[in-house]
Design an enzyme around this catalytic site. Structure first.
Site, PDB file in Angstrom:
ATOM      1  N   HIS A  85       0.836  -1.209   0.000  1.00 60.86           N
ATOM      2  CA  HIS A  85       0.000   0.000   0.000  1.00 60.86           C
ATOM      3  C   HIS A  85       0.876   1.267   0.000  1.00 60.86           C
ATOM      4  O   HIS A  85       0.856   2.055   0.948  1.00 60.86           O
ATOM      5  CB  HIS A  85      -0.873  -0.053   1.255  1.00 60.86           C
ATOM      6  CG  HIS A  85      -2.027   0.881   1.310  1.00 60.86           C
ATOM      7  ND1 HIS A  85      -1.946   2.218   0.961  1.00 60.86           N
ATOM      8  CD2 HIS A  85      -3.315   0.677   1.713  1.00 60.86           C
ATOM      9  CE1 HIS A  85      -3.118   2.790   1.159  1.00 60.86           C
ATOM     10  NE2 HIS A  85      -3.966   1.876   1.614  1.00 60.86           N
TER      11      HIS A  85
ATOM     12  N   GLU B 260      -0.765   1.316  -5.388  1.00 57.94           N
ATOM     13  CA  GLU B 260      -0.564   0.097  -4.617  1.00 57.94           C
ATOM     14  C   GLU B 260      -0.602  -1.123  -5.538  1.00 57.94           C
ATOM     15  O   GLU B 260      -1.619  -1.367  -6.190  1.00 57.94           O
ATOM     16  CB  GLU B 260      -1.663  -0.028  -3.563  1.00 57.94           C
ATOM     17  CG  GLU B 260      -1.870   1.247  -2.749  1.00 57.94           C
ATOM     18  CD  GLU B 260      -3.224   1.272  -2.051  1.00 57.94           C
ATOM     19  OE1 GLU B 260      -3.717   0.185  -1.667  1.00 57.94           O
ATOM     20  OE2 GLU B 260      -3.785   2.373  -1.911  1.00 57.94           O
TER      21      GLU B 260
END
Length: 285
Positions: free
Chosen positions: A152, A258
């Site tokens: 992320h 991400e």
């Protein structure tokens, strides 16, 4: 190569270093908390000034590891799973690379909800001016298991309104702002004039982030085992105003791209290992 009892806030971790860059990874979450240019101390990753750095909450920024689920796409009550709030063990360490491991029974939170007999390993590597982050998941049990996952990454930018993500034209995405309705991106670039929260499925292997105000381009190269990509910027909304670990105006300083495996669950058979990675580099535009 340095280990620290309190590296970021009160969190222990390791510091990697080569001729040009420094990278700091906390054991809490196997979390890349900083990647910066040695000569100028220019930070390349965003981390909120209000991020909790005492182990009470996942770190807001850097590179959180989402496992065994991304968002709510799995059995855990914790959004993004338990990996980012568990304490990992350092398994191998050199001046420019670290591997941390998390095993079944060592996780924080609702590990029982997942139930898989897993060994997860996260490796961060400084390679010249690039940062490589890899996740490996081994099935140490007798039954197959499934999961979703993402790295992320929060990229630091000078102004999200002058930042563009390129490489996704023609790609289908699930729009989290419209109950994951499916749409096709026909634009030359993703821009951030408001909130953006999209899961691009079967995304290209290379994406770029153009910080036009700063004149810097990030290049994100992912393996095919991370088939998807998520693009996120929360803008200023009632949700972000209520986030205790994120300043109201900080959305201007970040863009998340991400690498992920979320559209289709990843399946690992007993005795097998799944691995996926991303390599981040940057240059002048």
């Amino acid at each position: 190569m340095t280990t620290h009892d309190a590296l970021v806030g009160t969190l222990p971790g390791v510091r990697l270093e080569n001729d040009t860059h420094v990278c700091e990874i906390t054991r809490f979450g196997a979390h890349v908390a900083s990647w910066r240019v040695k000569r100028t101390s220019d930070e390349l990753l965003f981390r909120s000034k209000l991020a909790k750095l005492d182990g009470t909450k996942a770190i807001r920024g850097g590179v959180p590891v989402c496992f065994p689920q991304f968002s709510d796409m799995g059995p855990c009550a914790q959004s993004h799973g338990f990996a980012r709030t568990s304490v990992w063990a350092v398994e191998a360490l050199s001046a420019t690379e670290v591997t941390m491991v998390l095993r079944r029974g060592d996780e924080a939170g609702d590990g029982d909800a997942f139930g898989g007999d897993y060994e997860a390993r996260f490796t961060a590597t400084l390679d010249g001016d690039a940062l490589r982050t890899a996740l490996r998941v081994t099935n140490a049990g007798k039954s197959c298991f499934e999961f979703t996952s993402a790295l992320h990454t929060y990229f630091r930018v000078s102004d999200c309104a002058k930042t563009k993500v390129r490489g996704l034209r023609g790609t289908t995405y699930l729009d989290n702002l419209r109950a994951r309705a499916s749409a096709k991106d026909d634009e030359d670039a993703v821009e951030f004039s408001g909130e953006v929260d999209r899961i691009y499925t079967d995304a290209p292997s290379v994406l770029t982030i153009d910080d036009e105000a700063l004149g810097r381009r990030f290049r994100v190269a992912k393996t095919s085992t991370f088939p998807d990509a998520v693009v996120w910027n929360p803008a200023l909304t009632d949700k972000t105003r209520g986030m205790s670990d994120f300043g109201d105006e900080e959305y201007r300083e970040m863009v998340c791209v991400e690498v992920a495996g979320v559209k289709d669950k990843i399946t690992v058979e007993p005795g097998e290992t799944w691995e996926a990675s991303q390599t981040i580099s940057y240059s002048a535009i």
